[in-house]
Design an enzyme around this catalytic site. Structure first.
Site, PDB file in Angstrom:
ATOM      1  N   GLU A 105      15.797   4.128  -2.535  1.00 31.80           N
ATOM      2  CA  GLU A 105      14.511   3.771  -3.128  1.00 31.80           C
ATOM      3  C   GLU A 105      13.400   4.382  -2.294  1.00 31.80           C
ATOM      4  OE1 GLU A 105      14.384  -0.241  -4.817  1.00 31.80           O
ATOM      5  OE2 GLU A 105      12.386  -0.465  -3.926  1.00 31.80           O
ATOM      6  N   ASP A 107       9.237   3.957  -2.147  1.00 31.61           N
ATOM      7  CA  ASP A 107       8.246   3.020  -2.679  1.00 31.61           C
ATOM      8  C   ASP A 107       6.810   3.298  -2.262  1.00 31.61           C
ATOM      9  OD1 ASP A 107      10.467   1.576  -3.540  1.00 31.61           O
ATOM     10  OD2 ASP A 107      10.375   0.121  -1.927  1.00 31.61           O
ATOM     11  N   GLU A 109       3.774   0.621  -2.596  1.00 29.55           N
ATOM     12  CA  GLU A 109       3.455  -0.759  -2.951  1.00 29.55           C
ATOM     13  C   GLU A 109       1.997  -1.033  -2.580  1.00 29.55           C
ATOM     14  OE1 GLU A 109       7.614  -3.190  -2.557  1.00 29.55           O
ATOM     15  OE2 GLU A 109       6.625  -2.622  -0.676  1.00 29.55           O
TER      16      GLU A 109
END
Length: 293
Positions: A105, A107, A109
């Site tokens: 993953e 990311d 955020e």
């Protein structure tokens, strides 16, 4: 505009033009064609032409969309306008995810905050199911007032997180030195909005003010320029004109990108797992001692 601000503008504009020249776009620019809704379709509004989409979060639910294709390497650019006003406790995310238990993953955020305080942008990398690789920066603009472009470049050599073409973080492929790197699992592109009040703002001390709901993040133009997964990883690892992201010019940061990268780290970095000796009890992850570009 001071000298360094002018430099940042010209440098990022040049980087943008160079990506346009190299692009072999696989996205249509229509959210209805390129993405599907994974949950809460009633928390999504899409423009008539499919070019913009709003993600809505309230006390009932958040929501998430995911790309219909999976990819192994490429560049992913997304224009996002974040939640205005009091967004404390909310998290909007733009990320790549493989979906398996031992998931990879990558990311972005966006951690909401009370009105008047800066948004925090957290990046993270999961490899083979393990994360603990967070970095955080304060953005140098108000991300709620207009669209800004957030990008992930992922190739054989490195992952580069960019904001308006400014590289804010790298994660290099040091697999030959024992550091894990996501290089074999295809990933979907996802965008979501959800409840992170247990940790997102002031370590969870500042909770969501539900009187301000619904909370809305708006998605604008996007570009997916990547290798569509067809079941053969070897195909996506080829260095070709169509797979420009695997070629030499994308294997490391350019001189201009390095200067911008150092500027971000000097003035806007607020947390780096590689500087958190207490967290790792002085047994830092191996990549922390290896070059960033």
């Amino acid at each position: 505009m001071n000298h360094f601000s002018r430099f940042i503008f010209l440098a990022t504009y040049f980087i943008y033009l160079s990506h346009i020249a190299l692009a072999s776009i696989v996205s249509t620019g229509d959210y209805n064609k390129d993405f599907y809704v994974t949950y809460s379709p009633n928390h999504i509004n899409t423009s008539a032409d499919g070019r913009t989409r709003s993600l809505i979060f309230d006390k009932e639910s958040g929501t998430e969309i995911a790309s219909k294709d999976m990819y192994l390497f490429g560049q992913f650019d997304m224009k996002i306008k974040l939640i205005p006003g009091n967004s404390a406790g909310t998290v909007a995310a733009f990320y790549l995810a493989s979906g398996q238990p031992n998931r990879d993953e990558v990311d972005f955020e966006f951690l909401g905050n009370v009105a008047g305080k800066p948004y925090t942008l957290q990046t993270n990398v999961y490899v083979d199911g393990f994360d603990d690789r967070e970095q955080r920066i304060n953005l140098w603009f108000d991300p709620t007032q207009d669209y800004h472009t957030y990008s992930i470049l992922w190739n054989l050599h490195q992952i580069v997180f960019m904001v308006d073409w400014v590289p804010i973080r790298t994660y290099r492929n040091h697999a030959d030195k024992g550091a894990k790197y996501p290089h074999w699992q295809p990933m979907e592109l996802k965008l979501s909005i959800w409840n992170g009040e247990d940790w997102a703002t002031d370590g969870g001390k500042t909770k969501i003010d539900w009187s301000k709901a619904p909370f809305v993040a708006t998605l604008g133009n996007y570009k997916i320029d990547a290798c569509v997964w067809k079941g053969n990883a070897r195909f996506c690892r080829v260095e070709s004109e169509n797979h420009w992201w695997n070629k030499g010019q994308s294997s490391t940061l350019t001189w201009t990108q390095r200067r911008l990268f150092k500027w971000v780290r000097k003035y806007h970095l607020t947390y780096d797992y590689c500087m958190d000796n207490q967290r790792f009890q002085n047994n830092m992850p191996i990549e922390c001692s290896l070059p960033m570009y």
